[in-house]
Design an enzyme around this catalytic site. Structure first.
Site, PDB file in Angstrom:
ATOM      1  N   PHE A  95       0.846  -1.197   0.000  1.00  0.00           N
ATOM      2  CA  PHE A  95       0.000   0.000   0.000  1.00  0.00           C
ATOM      3  C   PHE A  95       0.885   1.253   0.000  1.00  0.00           C
ATOM      4  O   PHE A  95       1.903   1.300   0.698  1.00  0.00           O
ATOM      5  CB  PHE A  95      -0.861  -0.029   1.264  1.00  0.00           C
ATOM      6  N   ASN A 200      -3.734   1.627  10.568  1.00  0.00           N
ATOM      7  CA  ASN A 200      -4.451   1.956   9.338  1.00  0.00           C
ATOM      8  C   ASN A 200      -4.757   0.621   8.674  1.00  0.00           C
ATOM      9  O   ASN A 200      -4.012   0.143   7.822  1.00  0.00           O
ATOM     10  CB  ASN A 200      -3.585   2.841   8.431  1.00  0.00           C
ATOM     11  N   PRO A 201      -5.864  -0.025   9.099  1.00  0.00           N
ATOM     12  CA  PRO A 201      -6.170  -1.372   8.560  1.00  0.00           C
ATOM     13  C   PRO A 201      -6.822  -1.263   7.183  1.00  0.00           C
ATOM     14  O   PRO A 201      -7.195  -0.177   6.756  1.00  0.00           O
ATOM     15  CB  PRO A 201      -7.183  -1.895   9.589  1.00  0.00           C
TER      16      PRO A 201
END
Ligand SMILES: C[S@@+](CC[C@H](N)C(=O)[O-])C[C@H]1O[C@@H](n2cnc3c(N)ncnc32)[C@H](O)[C@@H]1O
Length: 305
Positions: A95, A200-201
């Site tokens: 990410f 921050n899943p």
């Protein structure tokens, strides 16, 4: 004889025009970043460069075509992404850090006890990805013991790489765990000893429409949090409750549609007081914070690690 170098300004102009035509919003800025990357100079010094040789121009054309034709994120093409005061390596499988996550880092940093007070703050980053949260905290607070948890192997490789780079640069090394943030037994040896849990899943409800650029290139395992966006967040809040010291802090990022639900999950958990909802720089609901409310003898005696 080598051909004359090509003037930089013209190469940037051509790249910006191609990017704009390919639908890239910040075409001028991206053109400068791509050209600076290929030229091996800071973007701010690009226009001072003597000129680019034919091989460099060809490489710029290749990157611009990858950006416009395949929609590859700029950060993957450059191999780095800004992360607060750091630059982190990124590429397929991980990410790309977003500016809004900075707000959680700042919130947590503001709540850690001042250095030098005899307490070594323990901080846990659940769902660490490239390591943006963990590594920024370790950078800002060399006295902290920072743990980073990541489940997926491709992301874990970027995390290990960034952690090694930051340790080589002199930051306090972080502790990396290959684990599942929804596992209630995770980090059981840190139970009751952690001063802050930050996460921050993956949180996008699967029904959401995403820009193609995101859908096509960043791993789905980093993005989607089940039908309600809370599949990872809910067990993660329970895990955080077991890890935190009394008076410890939790910060969880969420989708802009799920702030109220995440706040309710944290409130219902039972261990947290002062549950607060926060917005991002665009004014959208973005993260929830809370502090564990039970103060017991352990905390008063200052027996944290
Ligand atoms: C939205 S990304 C955030 C990455 C990083 N914290 C950041 O802010 O850039 C979520 C990360 O959680 C990881 N992940 C997904 N499910 C997980 C789980 N159950 N346990 C641990 N990590 C998980 C993904 O691989 C991905 O790296």
């Amino acid at each position: 004889m080598d051909p004359q170098p090509v003037p930089v300004a013209g190469v940037v102009r051509t790249a910006a025009a191609a990017l704009a035509q390919g639908g890239v919003e910040s075409a001028q800025a991206e053109a400068r970043l791509i050209c600076a990357h290929v030229a091996g100079v800071e973007a701010s010094r690009l226009m001072l460069a003597d000129g680019l040789d034919r091989a460099a121009v060809a490489e710029i054309e290749r990157l611009v075509a990858a950006r416009t034709g395949e929609g590859i994120p700029l950060q993957y093409l450059l191999g780095t992404a800004p992360s607060g005061r750091l630059d982190l390596a990124v590429g397929p499988g991980v990410f790309i850090p977003r500016p809004e996550t900075e707000l959680l880092v700042e919130w947590v940093l503001a709540r850690l006890p001042a250095p030098g007070g005899g307490v070594r703050p323990v901080v846990v980053d659940l769902c660490a990805g490239s390591g943006t949260i963990a590594l920024e905290i370790a950078h800002a607070r060399p006295d902290a013991e920072v743990h980073a948890v990541e489940l997926h192997e491709p992301a874990l490789q970027w995390l290990r790489r960034n952690a090694a780079t930051r340790a080589d640069a002199g930051d306090t090394p972080i502790v990396i765990h290959h684990g599942d943030a929804t596992d209630p037994e995770l980090l059981s040896d840190l139970r009751g000893e952690v001063m802050a849990v930050v996460s921050n899943p993956p949180y996008i409800p699967v029904t959401d429409q995403l820009p193609e650029e995101v859908l096509g290139h960043e791993p789905a395992t980093a993005l989607f949090g089940g039908a309600d966006g809370l599949v990872v967040a809910v067990p993660l809040v329970d895990l955080a409750a077991t890890l935190l010291v009394p008076g410890g802090h939790l910060a969880v990022e969420h989708d802009d549609t799920t702030g109220a639900e995440v706040a309710a999950v944290v409130g219902r958990q039972g261990r947290f007081g002062t549950v607060e909802q926060h917005t991002d720089l665009a004014g959208r609901p973005r993260f929830v914070t809370a502090t564990t409310c039970d103060v017991d003898q352990t905390a008063q005696e200052g027996t944290h690690r």
